[in-house]
Design an enzyme around this catalytic site. Structure first.
Site, short mmCIF file in Angstrom:
data_model
loop_
_atom_site.label_atom_id
_atom_site.label_comp_id
_atom_site.label_asym_id
_atom_site.label_seq_id
_atom_site.Cartn_x
_atom_site.Cartn_y
_atom_site.Cartn_z
N CYS A 36 -16.85 66.88 -27.47
CA CYS A 36 -17.94 66.55 -26.56
C CYS A 36 -19.29 66.37 -27.26
CB CYS A 36 -18.07 67.63 -25.49
SG CYS A 36 -18.44 69.22 -26.22
N CYS A 105 -14.57 74.58 -25.53
CA CYS A 105 -15.88 75.24 -25.56
C CYS A 105 -15.71 76.67 -26.08
CB CYS A 105 -16.51 75.26 -24.16
SG CYS A 105 -16.27 73.76 -23.23
FE1 FES Z 1 -19.19 70.51 -24.68
FE2 FES Z 1 -18.33 72.55 -23.22
S1 FES Z 1 -18.14 70.45 -22.78
S2 FES Z 1 -19.27 72.63 -25.13
#
Ligand code: FES
Length: 202
Positions: A36, A105
């Protein structure tokens, strides 16, 4: 459960513990997520061989804030050895679960913790400062162009280590801002270490 988040995750997201930079940290570590593009930074102040104080900064989502906060709570006051054994499963258990799409995450928080421990071990002569270690550190820096880490993106062309001197060959792009970001990322991952890092543009 809100958006699939447990009560504990919501609690830590809304009232995260151990947030913020720590000026006098003994060791810091950053970890970036290729999934992400988010990033977290951990700061640790040692108390003998125990983790005396630990704080974090997160540039990620709600789960990233909650999981980073959880990790800091789990290792505060504990030995390096104990902290190095914390697994994703342990973290998920403490959190009361996490939606599967958010596992990365939680993994990011563990990666940062392991990175901090590796650094601490190198700083204390318990681990060799070798190319593997340097690659691991550089793997935490995201290449703004590709969204991959700079190792995977092929930005780093070579690494030479001579004692405490590290020379990193970096393929620069035509974007000055991106180049500066990579350079400051490199500087940041070696923060607190007694090494001389030279970036060599190729
Ligand atoms: Fe990027 Fe959680 S979606 S750290």
């Amino acid at each position: 459960m809100k958006a699939g988040y447990s009560k504990k995750v919501m609690e830590l997201f809304l009232n995260p513990k151990n947030v913020g930079a720590m000026e006098d940290a003994d060791v810091t570590a950053i970890a970036g997520s290729v999934a992400c593009g988010d990033m977290i930074k951990l700061y640790i102040k040692m108390d003998g061989d125990k983790i005396g104080k630990i704080t974090f900064e997160s540039y990620g989502c709600a789960a990233s804030i909650a999981t980073s906060s959880m990790i800091t709570e789990m290792v505060k006051g504990k030995s390096i050895d104990y902290a190095s054994k914390i697994s994703l499963q342990d973290e998920l258990k403490e959190l009361g679960g996490l939606p599967k799409v958010k596992y990365h995450c939680a993994i990011l928080a563990i990666k940062a913790l392991r990175m901090a421990i590796e650094k601490w071990n190198v700083m204390n002569g318990k681990r060799k400062l070798d190319e593997d270690f340097v690659r691991t550190l550089l793997g935490a820096i995201l290449d703004p162009y590709t969204g991959k880490n700079i190792m995977a993106a092929g930005v780093v062309k070579g690494i030479e280590i001579d004692g405490k001197k590290i020379k990193i060959d970096v393929k620069l792009s035509d974007n000055k801002e991106f180049n500066e970001e990579i350079a400051s990322g490199i500087e940041e991952v070696f923060e607190k270490m007694d090494v001389e890092v030279k970036i060599n543009a190729v």
